[in-house]
Design an enzyme around this catalytic site. Structure first.
Site, PDB file in Angstrom:
ATOM      1  N   TRP A 220       0.820  -1.218   0.000  1.00  0.00           N
ATOM      2  CA  TRP A 220       0.000   0.000   0.000  1.00  0.00           C
ATOM      3  C   TRP A 220       0.846   1.256   0.000  1.00  0.00           C
ATOM      4  O   TRP A 220       0.463   2.268  -0.580  1.00  0.00           O
ATOM      5  CB  TRP A 220      -0.993  -0.014   1.163  1.00  0.00           C
TER       6      TRP A 220
ATOM      7  N   ASP B 122      -1.872   6.361   6.393  1.00  0.00           N
ATOM      8  CA  ASP B 122      -2.919   5.473   5.892  1.00  0.00           C
ATOM      9  C   ASP B 122      -3.205   4.487   7.026  1.00  0.00           C
ATOM     10  O   ASP B 122      -2.397   3.624   7.331  1.00  0.00           O
ATOM     11  CB  ASP B 122      -2.393   4.746   4.647  1.00  0.00           C
TER      12      ASP B 122
ATOM     13  N   LYS C  28     -12.267  -2.311   6.437  1.00  0.00           N
ATOM     14  CA  LYS C  28     -11.514  -3.239   7.269  1.00  0.00           C
ATOM     15  C   LYS C  28     -11.984  -3.183   8.721  1.00  0.00           C
ATOM     16  O   LYS C  28     -12.384  -4.191   9.272  1.00  0.00           O
ATOM     17  CB  LYS C  28     -10.014  -2.940   7.172  1.00  0.00           C
TER      18      LYS C  28
HETATM   19  C1  PLP Z   1      -7.127  -2.208   1.836  1.00  0.00           C
HETATM   20  C2  PLP Z   1      -6.130  -1.122   1.974  1.00  0.00           C
HETATM   21  C3  PLP Z   1      -6.069  -0.056   1.052  1.00  0.00           C
HETATM   22  C4  PLP Z   1      -6.921   0.007  -0.185  1.00  0.00           C
HETATM   23  O1  PLP Z   1      -8.220   0.350   0.111  1.00  0.00           O
HETATM   24  P1  PLP Z   1      -9.296   0.598  -1.041  1.00  0.00           P
HETATM   25  O2  PLP Z   1     -10.427   1.214  -0.279  1.00  0.00           O
HETATM   26  O3  PLP Z   1      -9.624  -0.727  -1.641  1.00  0.00           O
HETATM   27  O4  PLP Z   1      -8.710   1.519  -2.053  1.00  0.00           O
HETATM   28  C5  PLP Z   1      -5.144   0.943   1.296  1.00  0.00           C
HETATM   29  N1  PLP Z   1      -4.334   0.910   2.363  1.00  0.00           N
HETATM   30  C6  PLP Z   1      -4.367  -0.098   3.266  1.00  0.00           C
HETATM   31  C7  PLP Z   1      -3.441  -0.074   4.434  1.00  0.00           C
HETATM   32  C8  PLP Z   1      -5.264  -1.139   3.096  1.00  0.00           C
HETATM   33  O5  PLP Z   1      -5.286  -2.143   3.991  1.00  0.00           O
END
Ligand code: PLP
Length: 361
Positions: free
Chosen positions: A103, A172, A196
């Protein structure tokens, strides 16, 4: 609910059953209005109430200071990979990134479209099995911000403490937001896809310090400018109504659990059960270095890929689903976010012991 299984999926992931049951009613008839939640205007008094309550619960649970805006955006967490540099960089401007997994790598690729990107640390050569401590990187003095991924969902690593910097700190937190107590005031931007640890897919929550709203270059499209959404309370256009509602219900549930501190203690307890099992044998090998271990995603291997296939199939047969690791590292991964019950972790640990005894060879 007898036929529900323990779902270790990394995302979209397990949600509290109470939330799902409430949603199944509200989708048909929201608060006795005779209109389903996903049929009503986003400007109706009812939906405006939902959005306001979701924001205020998030502010309360994360203790978000008043000089931060909370935005409900679409395009997933992945759109933040370009929105951040698009709003904060521009020609001649620089930013520092820590590369700790897939990511962050994707975020770095997008950021390079908008400025000079300095990757101050990378654990890529060690298959991203660790995150750096403070003394392993330096942030370029000319950088506008320092960007890192607090929990690396695929590799199962997590920053135990956050980088200390005098730069704008951006994180993030898609896979660990609300899983542990943090000090929001240390950050310029925190963002997280909901799917998540916070609710259904479809909304990305962005917590942004107000002074950062005025840095956007003029030729930036309206929809991609943070200030557009901040000024309109995320109602510049139709927001992802169901996802915002879903997050709100999960936040109500989290508050009932005792809030972030209480859930953090439970997350530590759940992860310890699994790590103790892994550490107690050579049969299972954790992917992450001990000091970098994630409380949310536990990635591990068995002695051979063939045994991993067998393990995943036999686990699924007894209602332990979604244990296959990400295709980039293979092996197994148990994702145990806030809503994942401790009983499911205990059942997995019992199965791991039994599988080892039966397949030791
Ligand atoms: C799943 C994830 C993403 C991507 O998320 P989307 O909403 O599918 O774009 C980005 N960063 C992390 C840390 C993730 O676990």
């Amino acid at each position: 609910m007898v036929d529900r299984v323990y779902n270790f999926s990394p995302g979209p992931a397990t949600l509290p059953v109470d939330v799902l049951q409430q949603a199944s009613k509200d989708v048909v008839n929201f608060k006795e209005t005779g209109i389903g939640l996903i049929e009503m205007s986003h400007r109706s008094k009812e939906f405006m109430g939902v959005a306001a309550e979701t924001e205020s619960l998030l502010r309360e649970l994360m203790d978000i200071p008043d000089n931060y805006k909370v935005l409900f955006l679409q395009g997933g967490a992945s759109s933040q990979f370009f929105m951040i540099p698009m709003n904060l960089l521009g020609s001649g401007k620089k930013a520092t990134y820590l590369n700790t997994g897939t990511w962050s790598k994707k975020a770095i690729k997008e950021a390079k479209l908008f400025g000079d990107i300095d990757v101050a640390y990378s654990s890529e050569e060690q298959t991203f099995n660790r995150v750096p401590s403070q003394d392993e990187y330096t942030v370029d003095a000319a950088s506008e911000y320092l960007y890192f991924v607090s929990n690396n969902t695929i590799y199962g690593t997590q920053f135990p403490t956050f980088p200390e910097t005098n730069k704008v700190l951006i994180s993030d937190m898609s896979s660990d937001i609300l899983s542990r107590k943090i000090d929001v005031s240390k950050f310029g931007i925190i963002f997280a896809g909901a799917q998540k640890n916070m609710g259904p897919a479809g909304v990305c929550i962005v917590i942004i310090r107000e002074d950062l709203l005025d840095k956007t270059p003029e030729n930036t499209p309206t929809m991609l400018t943070y200030k557009t959404h901040a000024d309109k309370g995320s109602m510049f256009n139709t927001p992802p109504c169901f996802a915002i509602y879903g997050v709100g219900e999960v936040l109500k549930w989290l508050k009932k659990q005792g809030g972030v501190e209480a859930i953090e203690a439970r997350n530590i307890e759940k992860a310890s059960l699994l790590y103790d099992c892994i550490d107690g044998t050579d049969y299972y090998r954790g992917h992450a270095e001990k000091a970098s271990r994630s409380l949310m995603n536990i990635s591990f291997n068995l002695p051979t890929p063939e045994l991993e296939v067998k393990f995943i199939a036999e686990a699924a047969a007894i209602g332990l689903n979604g244990l296959k690791g990400h295709r980039s590292i293979g092996g197994c991964r148990a994702s145990i976010y806030n809503a994942f019950p401790k009983e499911g972790v205990e059942k997995l640990v019992a199965f791991m012991k039994e599988f080892e005894a039966n397949n030791k060879g």
